[in-house]
Design a protein around this motif. Structure first.
Motif, PDB file in Angstrom:
ATOM      1  N   PHE A 152     -11.155   8.043 -12.476  1.00 41.43           N
ATOM      2  CA  PHE A 152     -10.589   9.384 -12.613  1.00 41.43           C
ATOM      3  C   PHE A 152      -9.525   9.499 -13.698  1.00 41.43           C
ATOM      4  CE2 PHE A 152     -12.343   9.299  -8.344  1.00 41.43           C
ATOM      5  CZ  PHE A 152     -13.177  10.401  -8.436  1.00 41.43           C
ATOM      6  N   ALA A 153      -8.920   8.392 -14.111  1.00 40.29           N
ATOM      7  CA  ALA A 153      -7.901   8.522 -15.148  1.00 40.29           C
ATOM      8  C   ALA A 153      -8.397   8.032 -16.504  1.00 40.29           C
ATOM      9  CB  ALA A 153      -6.635   7.762 -14.747  1.00 40.29           C
ATOM     10  N   TYR A 154      -9.135   6.919 -16.518  1.00 40.15           N
ATOM     11  CA  TYR A 154      -9.487   6.346 -17.818  1.00 40.15           C
ATOM     12  C   TYR A 154     -10.853   6.795 -18.310  1.00 40.15           C
ATOM     13  CZ  TYR A 154      -5.573   3.261 -16.792  1.00 40.15           C
ATOM     14  OH  TYR A 154      -4.342   2.765 -16.479  1.00 40.15           O
ATOM     15  N   ARG A 155     -11.836   6.948 -17.392  1.00 45.79           N
ATOM     16  CA  ARG A 155     -13.168   7.255 -17.885  1.00 45.79           C
ATOM     17  C   ARG A 155     -13.237   8.593 -18.626  1.00 45.79           C
ATOM     18  NH1 ARG A 155     -18.358   6.250 -14.254  1.00 45.79           N
ATOM     19  NH2 ARG A 155     -17.329   4.244 -14.085  1.00 45.79           N
ATOM     20  N   PRO A 156     -12.548   9.646 -18.144  1.00 43.87           N
ATOM     21  CA  PRO A 156     -12.617  10.897 -18.898  1.00 43.87           C
ATOM     22  C   PRO A 156     -12.073  10.758 -20.314  1.00 43.87           C
ATOM     23  CG  PRO A 156     -11.679  11.274 -16.728  1.00 43.87           C
ATOM     24  CD  PRO A 156     -11.778   9.794 -16.910  1.00 43.87           C
ATOM     25  N   LEU A 157     -11.302   9.694 -20.562  1.00 41.52           N
ATOM     26  CA  LEU A 157     -10.699   9.535 -21.880  1.00 41.52           C
ATOM     27  C   LEU A 157     -11.473   8.563 -22.759  1.00 41.52           C
ATOM     28  CD1 LEU A 157      -6.965   9.390 -20.931  1.00 41.52           C
ATOM     29  CD2 LEU A 157      -8.062  11.077 -22.369  1.00 41.52           C
ATOM     30  N   ARG A 158     -12.609   8.084 -22.270  1.00 40.62           N
ATOM     31  CA  ARG A 158     -13.402   7.167 -23.071  1.00 40.62           C
ATOM     32  C   ARG A 158     -13.695   7.833 -24.404  1.00 40.62           C
ATOM     33  NH1 ARG A 158     -16.249   3.981 -19.729  1.00 40.62           N
ATOM     34  NH2 ARG A 158     -14.394   3.849 -18.499  1.00 40.62           N
ATOM     35  N   GLY A 159     -13.390   7.173 -25.481  1.00 40.42           N
ATOM     36  CA  GLY A 159     -13.659   7.769 -26.781  1.00 40.42           C
ATOM     37  C   GLY A 159     -12.471   8.490 -27.364  1.00 40.42           C
ATOM     38  N   ALA A 160     -11.470   8.824 -26.526  1.00 36.52           N
ATOM     39  CA  ALA A 160     -10.251   9.411 -27.091  1.00 36.52           C
ATOM     40  C   ALA A 160      -9.454   8.303 -27.757  1.00 36.52           C
ATOM     41  CB  ALA A 160      -9.436  10.074 -25.980  1.00 36.52           C
TER      42      ALA A 160
ATOM     43  N   ALA B  92      -5.088   6.985 -24.169  1.00 38.49           N
ATOM     44  CA  ALA B  92      -5.384   6.156 -23.000  1.00 38.49           C
ATOM     45  C   ALA B  92      -4.128   5.420 -22.559  1.00 38.49           C
ATOM     46  CB  ALA B  92      -6.502   5.174 -23.333  1.00 38.49           C
ATOM     47  N   LEU B  93      -3.350   4.962 -23.533  1.00 35.54           N
ATOM     48  CA  LEU B  93      -2.126   4.223 -23.218  1.00 35.54           C
ATOM     49  C   LEU B  93      -1.140   5.118 -22.461  1.00 35.54           C
ATOM     50  CD1 LEU B  93      -0.847   1.441 -23.810  1.00 35.54           C
ATOM     51  CD2 LEU B  93       0.299   2.507 -25.731  1.00 35.54           C
ATOM     52  N   ILE B  94      -0.996   6.350 -22.935  1.00 37.71           N
ATOM     53  CA  ILE B  94      -0.074   7.277 -22.271  1.00 37.71           C
ATOM     54  C   ILE B  94      -0.549   7.541 -20.847  1.00 37.71           C
ATOM     55  CG2 ILE B  94       0.848   9.625 -22.301  1.00 37.71           C
ATOM     56  CD1 ILE B  94       0.653   9.544 -25.332  1.00 37.71           C
TER      57      ILE B  94
ATOM     58  N   ARG C 191      -5.155  18.458 -22.165  1.00 35.79           N
ATOM     59  CA  ARG C 191      -4.640  18.954 -23.439  1.00 35.79           C
ATOM     60  C   ARG C 191      -3.963  17.799 -24.167  1.00 35.79           C
ATOM     61  NH1 ARG C 191      -4.042  23.990 -25.519  1.00 35.79           N
ATOM     62  NH2 ARG C 191      -2.441  24.115 -27.121  1.00 35.79           N
ATOM     63  N   PRO C 192      -4.780  16.856 -24.648  1.00 39.07           N
ATOM     64  CA  PRO C 192      -4.229  15.582 -25.116  1.00 39.07           C
ATOM     65  C   PRO C 192      -3.248  15.713 -26.276  1.00 39.07           C
ATOM     66  CG  PRO C 192      -6.579  15.714 -25.521  1.00 39.07           C
ATOM     67  CD  PRO C 192      -6.233  16.866 -24.666  1.00 39.07           C
ATOM     68  N   ASN C 193      -3.219  16.851 -26.930  1.00 36.36           N
ATOM     69  CA  ASN C 193      -2.280  16.959 -28.046  1.00 36.36           C
ATOM     70  C   ASN C 193      -0.949  17.549 -27.636  1.00 36.36           C
ATOM     71  OD1 ASN C 193      -4.060  15.882 -29.900  1.00 36.36           O
ATOM     72  ND2 ASN C 193      -5.092  17.852 -30.140  1.00 36.36           N
ATOM     73  N   GLY C 194      -0.730  17.746 -26.354  1.00 36.52           N
ATOM     74  CA  GLY C 194       0.526  18.355 -25.930  1.00 36.52           C
ATOM     75  C   GLY C 194       0.448  19.858 -26.030  1.00 36.52           C
ATOM     76  N   LEU C 195       1.551  20.520 -25.673  1.00 38.06           N
ATOM     77  CA  LEU C 195       1.522  21.979 -25.637  1.00 38.06           C
ATOM     78  C   LEU C 195       1.252  22.568 -27.012  1.00 38.06           C
ATOM     79  CD1 LEU C 195       4.443  22.764 -23.179  1.00 38.06           C
ATOM     80  CD2 LEU C 195       1.986  22.783 -22.763  1.00 38.06           C
ATOM     81  N   LEU C 196       1.938  22.051 -28.011  1.00 37.48           N
ATOM     82  CA  LEU C 196       1.815  22.666 -29.337  1.00 37.48           C
ATOM     83  C   LEU C 196       0.961  21.849 -30.299  1.00 37.48           C
ATOM     84  CD1 LEU C 196       5.395  24.052 -30.009  1.00 37.48           C
ATOM     85  CD2 LEU C 196       3.432  25.172 -29.028  1.00 37.48           C
TER      86      LEU C 196
END
Lengths: 300, 331
Positions: free
Chosen positions: A89-97, A102-104, B308-313
């Motif tokens: 639920f936390a890492y798989r949706p980010l695969r490829g990001a 992923a680190l954050i 929203r991986p880039n944050g709000l802005l």
């Protein structure tokens, strides 16, 4: 001289626990190229699952080795589930990001488990029930060996050998090695990469769960923030050994356990926590691929 | 300096004047809790904006910002305490106290910048995850060192620091920090930083000295973090190494991530929002005995990364919305 060997034994037993945690880091890094910050919290959860299991069945009434095994199996299974859920639920949706995202997320999951752990378990430390008390002290030529330390080290070694077998002796292990070599190629060859990654998380988390129970035996005080320092140190151990390399992680962890023990022995115990990071920085400066790692060239 | 450049300075001067007017006209009638929140918001803005230079604009991931804050805080506090022991009156509000504080802040900032430089030089040859861990490690080494330095109070910390941080000074620092970093990323050096973020290999082949660019961003970020630390110490009057642990660093990271990595106004907004959030969660945290804000922070982080991986802005600034003009991908 006796003192020296005493410290060596203490260091190795501390190191074997670091090793169990470090293996999870190194395995996940191997398949995902992700530092799973939440791994140290999985270890903490393992300790707490063990704690609540022992309390529920009142295993401290008649301590025995079977109790320890039972608690360990429950904790390992519980942690495997936690590891699976985190990955799914936390890492798989980010695969490829990007790796930073992923680190954050990993940092976020780690903080979430730490502080919701405080909410659920209470922030104050808990005393681990004595589920297994081997009798007496073993002494070998004047050397005092706490049998608990010995047993912890032996269990750790058995688990590591088991892991070695899984990685190099089973189909799953071969698939894991293939995914770690190149995920895309592995998928093209028909390897269900998502499944393999899930399995890797579960195995790594189970080892962390075992480490949580074993730590509860030697240092019987657990709290929801207990994972932070050992987790970071285990990560350092994984990097020192060469991240992604299973044998390296064990060697790095033993090295770290020993050097910490000697820093404490020389009376500089306040510097103990800084030592790991100093070691990390030195390794990254002079041998960034780690002791056992291979140097990967960056390709454009 | 052309007239266009001068015209660009107008908003900054207006901001400075507004801050001064607020300080003299509005702050005296504010309840003290509110002005305290404003001061912490200002300090957090400086921290978030300076970290954004490293994490957002240069694309490095540092999670040890609290360490630099600690260096600045301790250095500045040590300087003012030394001056006071030498017999200089530093009671609140005097002009001389403010001047001395500015000197102490610069001293703390410079020391922190030097530490940032020393840390950056070796570790910025590393990438991504490794860099993150090394910065975290350095933050921790700084904290452990402070614990062991007896002339800085060790584990007990420093106390009795004169409370001479004023609203005006905090927001002066905010305006200066935002101004410097705003101008920096629009200069040649700043373009180099952006190039490093976008593609390090490409930047290097275009002749950007990537290590130098990164170290520079790191040192400047550390400088402003040190200044924020100095303000913090002279407001709280006590410093202890425990105040500069991982959680402090993560808090700053969350501000940057929430606002958008690469958006200065995003960092400002996020810093203010999170400061308010912390204040309002304080009662709830006392009730549950647990630091609830960390749970909320972590959920914000995970949610942001998923949705929203880039944050709000993102990398945009507030004024890009205000002008309703499509902007390029990178600032």
């Amino acid at each position: 001289m006796i003192d020296f060997f005493q410290h060596v034994i203490n260091g190795l037993s501390l190191g074997s626990i670091y090793a169990l945690i470090a293996l999870g880091y190194t395995m996940v890094y191997g398949v995902l190229r992700l530092i799973n910050f939440a791994h140290s919290e999985v270890y903490m959860m393992g300790a707490f699952i063990g704690y609540y299991t022992s309390r529920m069945f009142q295993l401290d009434q008649n301590p025995s080795f079977m109790n320890l095994l039972l608690v360990m199996i429950v904790a390992m299974a519980g942690c495997a589930v936690i590891g699976f859920v985190i990955e799914r639920f936390a890492y798989r949706p980010l695969r490829g990001a990007s790796g930073i995202n992923a680190l954050i997320t990993a940092v976020g999951v780690s903080l979430f488990l730490q502080f919701s752990g405080q909410l659920g378990f209470g922030a104050d430390p808990k005393f681990y029930p004595q589920i297994y008390q081997p009798a007496g002290e073993w002494s070998v030529g004047g050397l005092q060996v706490n049998p608990l330390q010995m047993i912890v080290a032996v269990i750790a070694v058995v688990l590591m050998l088991l892991l070695q077998y899984i990685i190099f002796g089973t189909r799953l292990g071969r698939a894991m090695r293939a995914v770690s070599f190149s995920r895309d190629t592995a998928r093209l060859m028909g390897i269900p990469t998502d499944l393999v990654i899930s399995a890797t998380f579960m195995i790594g988390s189970a080892l962390a769960g075992a480490a949580g129970v074993l730590v509860g035996l030697i240092y019987p005080k657990i709290d929801p923030l207990m994972g932070v320092m050992p987790g970071l140190k285990a990560f350092v151990a994984a990097v020192v050994g060469g991240i992604g390399n299973v044998v390296g992680a064990v060697i790095g962890a033993l090295l770290l356990g020993l050097s910490e023990e000697f820093v404490v022995a020389f009376g500089r115990s306040t510097f103990r926590d800084a030592l790991a990071f100093g070691l990390l920085i030195l390794i990254l400066l002079f041998r960034p691929q780690g002791l056992m790692g291979q140097n990967l060239r960056e390709k454009v | 300096m052309g007239s266009a450049t001068l015209k660009g300075l107008v908003p900054w001067l207006v901001a400075l004047l507004t801050m001064a007017a607020t300080h003299f006209l509005i702050v005296p009638i504010l309840p003290s809790t509110l002005s305290e929140i404003l001061v912490f918001a200002g300090i957090n803005i400086v921290l978030a904006v300076s970290l954004n230079l490293v994490n957002g604009f240069t694309g490095q991931f540092s999670i040890g910002h609290a360490g630099f804050m600690a260096v600045g805080a301790y250095a500045a506090a040590w300087a003012t305490l030394a001056l006071r022991n030498a017999g200089i009156d530093l009671s609140d509000g005097t002009f001389i106290a403010q001047v001395i504080l500015v000197g102490a802040l610069v001293f703390g900032g410079l020391l922190s910048g030097v530490v940032g430089f020393l840390v950056g030089l070796p570790s910025l040859r590393l990438k991504g995850d490794y860099l993150a861990i090394v910065t975290l490690g350095f933050g921790e080494i700084i904290r452990v060192s402070l614990l062991n330095l007896d002339f800085l109070g060790g584990a007990r910390g420093l106390s009795g620091i004169p409370r001479i941080t004023s609203f005006l000074l905090v927001y002066l620092c905010v305006v200066v920090t935002v101004f410097v970093i705003w101008r920096l990323i629009r200069s040649n050096h700043g373009r180099a930083l952006l190039a490093v973020r976008e593609d390090e290999v490409a930047a290097e082949s275009m002749g950007v000295n990537t290590t130098q660019a990164k170290v520079r961003a790191f040192a400047i970020g550390a400088f402003f973090a040190g200044i924020a630390g100095g303000l913090y110490g002279h407001y709280l009057t006590i410093l202890s190494p425990a105040a500069f642990d991982f959680n402090r660093s993560f808090e700053i990271v969350i501000m940057v991530v929430l606002g958008g990595m690469g958006s200065l106004s995003g960092s400002v907004v996020a810093a203010v929002l999170l400061t308010l959030l912390r204040e309002y969660l304080r009662d709830l945290a006392e009730y549950t005995q647990v630091d609830l804000r960390m749970i909320i922070y972590s959920l914000i982080l995970i949610g942001l990364m998923l949705l929203r991986p880039n944050g709000l802005l993102g990398t945009r600034e507030l004024k890009d919305f205000w002008r309703r003009r499509p902007t390029g991908k990178s600032a």
